[in-house]
Design a protein around this motif. Structure first.
Motif, PDB file in Angstrom:
ATOM      1  N   TYR A  99     -52.905 -31.351 -34.308  1.00 44.51           N
ATOM      2  CA  TYR A  99     -51.828 -30.589 -34.929  1.00 44.51           C
ATOM      3  C   TYR A  99     -51.646 -30.926 -36.404  1.00 44.51           C
ATOM      4  CZ  TYR A  99     -49.915 -29.024 -30.419  1.00 44.51           C
ATOM      5  OH  TYR A  99     -49.725 -28.439 -29.216  1.00 44.51           O
ATOM      6  N   ALA A 100     -51.145 -29.945 -37.137  1.00 41.78           N
ATOM      7  CA  ALA A 100     -50.595 -30.186 -38.460  1.00 41.78           C
ATOM      8  C   ALA A 100     -49.105 -30.393 -38.293  1.00 41.78           C
ATOM      9  CB  ALA A 100     -50.849 -28.985 -39.374  1.00 41.78           C
ATOM     10  N   MET A 101     -48.551 -31.226 -39.146  1.00 39.26           N
ATOM     11  CA  MET A 101     -47.121 -31.488 -39.113  1.00 39.26           C
ATOM     12  C   MET A 101     -46.517 -31.054 -40.442  1.00 39.26           C
ATOM     13  SD  MET A 101     -46.504 -32.777 -36.161  1.00 39.26           S
ATOM     14  CE  MET A 101     -44.865 -33.460 -36.409  1.00 39.26           C
ATOM     15  N   GLY A 102     -45.390 -30.392 -40.356  1.00 40.26           N
ATOM     16  CA  GLY A 102     -44.764 -29.910 -41.581  1.00 40.26           C
ATOM     17  C   GLY A 102     -43.272 -30.145 -41.598  1.00 40.26           C
ATOM     18  N   TRP A 103     -42.734 -30.056 -42.789  1.00 39.66           N
ATOM     19  CA  TRP A 103     -41.287 -30.070 -42.982  1.00 39.66           C
ATOM     20  C   TRP A 103     -40.874 -28.753 -43.639  1.00 39.66           C
ATOM     21  CZ3 TRP A 103     -37.936 -33.779 -41.274  1.00 39.66           C
ATOM     22  CH2 TRP A 103     -38.476 -35.014 -40.892  1.00 39.66           C
ATOM     23  N   PHE A 104     -39.832 -28.181 -43.102  1.00 40.77           N
ATOM     24  CA  PHE A 104     -39.238 -26.979 -43.665  1.00 40.77           C
ATOM     25  C   PHE A 104     -37.772 -27.280 -43.942  1.00 40.77           C
ATOM     26  CE2 PHE A 104     -42.553 -23.755 -42.849  1.00 40.77           C
ATOM     27  CZ  PHE A 104     -43.397 -24.498 -42.056  1.00 40.77           C
ATOM     28  N   ARG A 105     -37.139 -26.459 -44.766  1.00 41.36           N
ATOM     29  CA  ARG A 105     -35.726 -26.658 -45.021  1.00 41.36           C
ATOM     30  C   ARG A 105     -35.015 -25.312 -45.120  1.00 41.36           C
ATOM     31  NH1 ARG A 105     -36.003 -29.159 -51.195  1.00 41.36           N
ATOM     32  NH2 ARG A 105     -36.622 -27.226 -52.277  1.00 41.36           N
ATOM     33  N   GLN A 106     -33.736 -25.361 -44.763  1.00 38.55           N
ATOM     34  CA  GLN A 106     -32.931 -24.153 -44.782  1.00 38.55           C
ATOM     35  C   GLN A 106     -31.582 -24.474 -45.392  1.00 38.55           C
ATOM     36  OE1 GLN A 106     -32.553 -22.198 -40.968  1.00 38.55           O
ATOM     37  NE2 GLN A 106     -32.052 -20.258 -41.944  1.00 38.55           N
ATOM     38  N   ALA A 107     -31.316 -23.856 -46.541  1.00 43.44           N
ATOM     39  CA  ALA A 107     -30.027 -23.995 -47.201  1.00 43.44           C
ATOM     40  C   ALA A 107     -29.077 -22.937 -46.657  1.00 43.44           C
ATOM     41  CB  ALA A 107     -30.197 -23.841 -48.709  1.00 43.44           C
ATOM     42  N   PRO A 108     -27.778 -23.146 -46.775  1.00 39.90           N
ATOM     43  CA  PRO A 108     -26.807 -22.169 -46.255  1.00 39.90           C
ATOM     44  C   PRO A 108     -27.035 -20.781 -46.832  1.00 39.90           C
ATOM     45  CG  PRO A 108     -25.705 -24.201 -46.845  1.00 39.90           C
ATOM     46  CD  PRO A 108     -27.116 -24.329 -47.336  1.00 39.90           C
ATOM     47  N   GLY A 109     -27.115 -19.803 -45.951  1.00 37.68           N
ATOM     48  CA  GLY A 109     -27.280 -18.423 -46.373  1.00 37.68           C
ATOM     49  C   GLY A 109     -28.677 -18.049 -46.819  1.00 37.68           C
ATOM     50  N   LYS A 110     -29.627 -18.965 -46.648  1.00 37.05           N
ATOM     51  CA  LYS A 110     -30.999 -18.699 -47.082  1.00 37.05           C
ATOM     52  C   LYS A 110     -31.970 -18.823 -45.920  1.00 37.05           C
ATOM     53  CE  LYS A 110     -30.318 -20.095 -51.883  1.00 37.05           C
ATOM     54  NZ  LYS A 110     -30.848 -20.905 -53.018  1.00 37.05           N
ATOM     55  N   GLU A 111     -33.168 -18.339 -46.152  1.00 40.85           N
ATOM     56  CA  GLU A 111     -34.203 -18.425 -45.134  1.00 40.85           C
ATOM     57  C   GLU A 111     -34.769 -19.852 -45.067  1.00 40.85           C
ATOM     58  OE1 GLU A 111     -35.856 -13.824 -45.334  1.00 40.85           O
ATOM     59  OE2 GLU A 111     -37.107 -15.467 -46.042  1.00 40.85           O
ATOM     60  N   LEU A 135     -47.311 -21.678 -43.171  1.00 43.92           N
ATOM     61  CA  LEU A 135     -46.496 -20.542 -42.771  1.00 43.92           C
ATOM     62  C   LEU A 135     -45.590 -20.903 -41.614  1.00 43.92           C
ATOM     63  CD1 LEU A 135     -49.206 -17.740 -42.920  1.00 43.92           C
ATOM     64  CD2 LEU A 135     -47.555 -18.381 -44.676  1.00 43.92           C
ATOM     65  N   LEU A 136     -44.341 -20.564 -41.744  1.00 46.76           N
ATOM     66  CA  LEU A 136     -43.346 -20.904 -40.737  1.00 46.76           C
ATOM     67  C   LEU A 136     -43.750 -20.374 -39.355  1.00 46.76           C
ATOM     68  CD1 LEU A 136     -39.530 -20.745 -41.128  1.00 46.76           C
ATOM     69  CD2 LEU A 136     -40.585 -19.534 -39.243  1.00 46.76           C
ATOM     70  N   GLU A 137     -44.263 -19.148 -39.320  1.00 49.02           N
ATOM     71  CA  GLU A 137     -44.574 -18.513 -38.030  1.00 49.02           C
ATOM     72  C   GLU A 137     -45.734 -19.170 -37.302  1.00 49.02           C
ATOM     73  OE1 GLU A 137     -44.388 -17.019 -40.974  1.00 49.02           O
ATOM     74  OE2 GLU A 137     -46.073 -15.656 -41.319  1.00 49.02           O
ATOM     75  N   GLU A 138     -46.486 -20.023 -38.004  1.00 48.08           N
ATOM     76  CA  GLU A 138     -47.617 -20.727 -37.367  1.00 48.08           C
ATOM     77  C   GLU A 138     -47.171 -22.007 -36.673  1.00 48.08           C
ATOM     78  OE1 GLU A 138     -50.766 -19.669 -37.170  1.00 48.08           O
ATOM     79  OE2 GLU A 138     -50.256 -17.816 -38.232  1.00 48.08           O
ATOM     80  N   TYR A 139     -45.928 -22.400 -36.859  1.00 47.70           N
ATOM     81  CA  TYR A 139     -45.425 -23.635 -36.270  1.00 47.70           C
ATOM     82  C   TYR A 139     -44.672 -23.292 -34.987  1.00 47.70           C
ATOM     83  CZ  TYR A 139     -46.866 -26.299 -40.311  1.00 47.70           C
ATOM     84  OH  TYR A 139     -47.621 -26.923 -41.277  1.00 47.70           O
ATOM     85  N   ASP A 140     -45.085 -23.912 -33.878  1.00 48.69           N
ATOM     86  CA  ASP A 140     -44.523 -23.525 -32.590  1.00 48.69           C
ATOM     87  C   ASP A 140     -43.681 -24.605 -31.920  1.00 48.69           C
ATOM     88  OD1 ASP A 140     -47.848 -23.695 -31.032  1.00 48.69           O
ATOM     89  OD2 ASP A 140     -46.605 -25.204 -32.022  1.00 48.69           O
ATOM     90  N   SER A 141     -43.579 -25.764 -32.535  1.00 49.37           N
ATOM     91  CA  SER A 141     -42.699 -26.809 -32.021  1.00 49.37           C
ATOM     92  C   SER A 141     -41.807 -27.269 -33.164  1.00 49.37           C
ATOM     93  CB  SER A 141     -43.509 -27.996 -31.482  1.00 49.37           C
ATOM     94  OG  SER A 141     -44.293 -27.610 -30.375  1.00 49.37           O
ATOM     95  N   TRP A 142     -40.494 -27.363 -32.868  1.00 48.39           N
ATOM     96  CA  TRP A 142     -39.532 -27.678 -33.920  1.00 48.39           C
ATOM     97  C   TRP A 142     -38.595 -28.786 -33.475  1.00 48.39           C
ATOM     98  CZ3 TRP A 142     -39.397 -25.354 -38.733  1.00 48.39           C
ATOM     99  CH2 TRP A 142     -40.261 -24.273 -38.912  1.00 48.39           C
ATOM    100  N   GLY A 143     -38.265 -29.629 -34.431  1.00 52.36           N
ATOM    101  CA  GLY A 143     -37.219 -30.611 -34.207  1.00 52.36           C
ATOM    102  C   GLY A 143     -35.855 -29.969 -34.415  1.00 52.36           C
ATOM    103  N   GLN A 144     -34.805 -30.748 -34.219  1.00 55.75           N
ATOM    104  CA  GLN A 144     -33.452 -30.207 -34.238  1.00 55.75           C
ATOM    105  C   GLN A 144     -32.869 -30.083 -35.638  1.00 55.75           C
ATOM    106  OE1 GLN A 144     -34.148 -33.322 -34.041  1.00 55.75           O
ATOM    107  NE2 GLN A 144     -32.458 -34.540 -34.839  1.00 55.75           N
ATOM    108  N   GLY A 145     -33.501 -30.657 -36.645  1.00 58.06           N
ATOM    109  CA  GLY A 145     -32.980 -30.564 -38.001  1.00 58.06           C
ATOM    110  C   GLY A 145     -32.099 -31.739 -38.359  1.00 58.06           C
ATOM    111  N   THR A 146     -32.158 -32.120 -39.615  1.00 60.71           N
ATOM    112  CA  THR A 146     -31.301 -33.190 -40.124  1.00 60.71           C
ATOM    113  C   THR A 146     -30.779 -32.768 -41.497  1.00 60.71           C
ATOM    114  OG1 THR A 146     -31.185 -35.577 -40.594  1.00 60.71           O
ATOM    115  CG2 THR A 146     -33.267 -34.485 -41.129  1.00 60.71           C
TER     116      THR A 146
END
Length: 121
Positions: free
Chosen positions: A31-43, A104-115
């Motif tokens: 697997y590849a491992m990635g970090w994504f982030r989401q600010a309020p009101g944004k993707e 690409l976000l859509e290529e990631y199929d397992s996600w943590g709960q977010g911090t």
């Protein structure tokens, strides 16, 4: 793969934080491992990724030179070191796993709960 992210918090601009992502369940050496982030009101946006096998990395332009990703295969963990933090880095940060190399976000199929990471000015 089950993912558990931790390490978020409140920090002043210019400070540092280290996020951790612990993986459990089926082995994810491919697997590849990635970090994504989401600010309020944004993707949710791509931040950084690392190949579990080769160590290849990819960074969003906004974090180059400030953020670093690393992995510890013995501990099944991935780390995000964030330095020189800016208020615009404030977001919920998610770790994720992909079965192929991708930013690409859509290529990631397992996600943590977010911090939550909050950077004050």
């Amino acid at each position: 793969v089950q993912l558990q992210a931790s390490g978020g918090g409140l920090v002043q601009a210019g400070g540092s934080l280290r996020l951790s992502c612990a993986a459990s369940g089926r082995t994810f050496s491919r697997y590849a491992m990635g970090w994504f982030r989401q600010a309020p009101g944004k993707e949710r946006d791509f931040v950084i990724a690392i190949s579990w096998t080769s160590g290849r990395t990819s960074y969003a332009d906004s974090v180059k030179g400030r953020f670093t990703i690393s992995r510890d295969r013995a501990k099944n963990a991935v780390y995000l070191q964030m330095n020189s933090l800016k208020p615009e880095d404030t977001a919920v940060y998610y770790c994720a796993a992909s079965s192929a190399w991708s930013t690409l976000l859509e290529e990631y199929d397992s996600w943590g709960q977010g911090t939550q990471v909050t950077v004050s000015s």
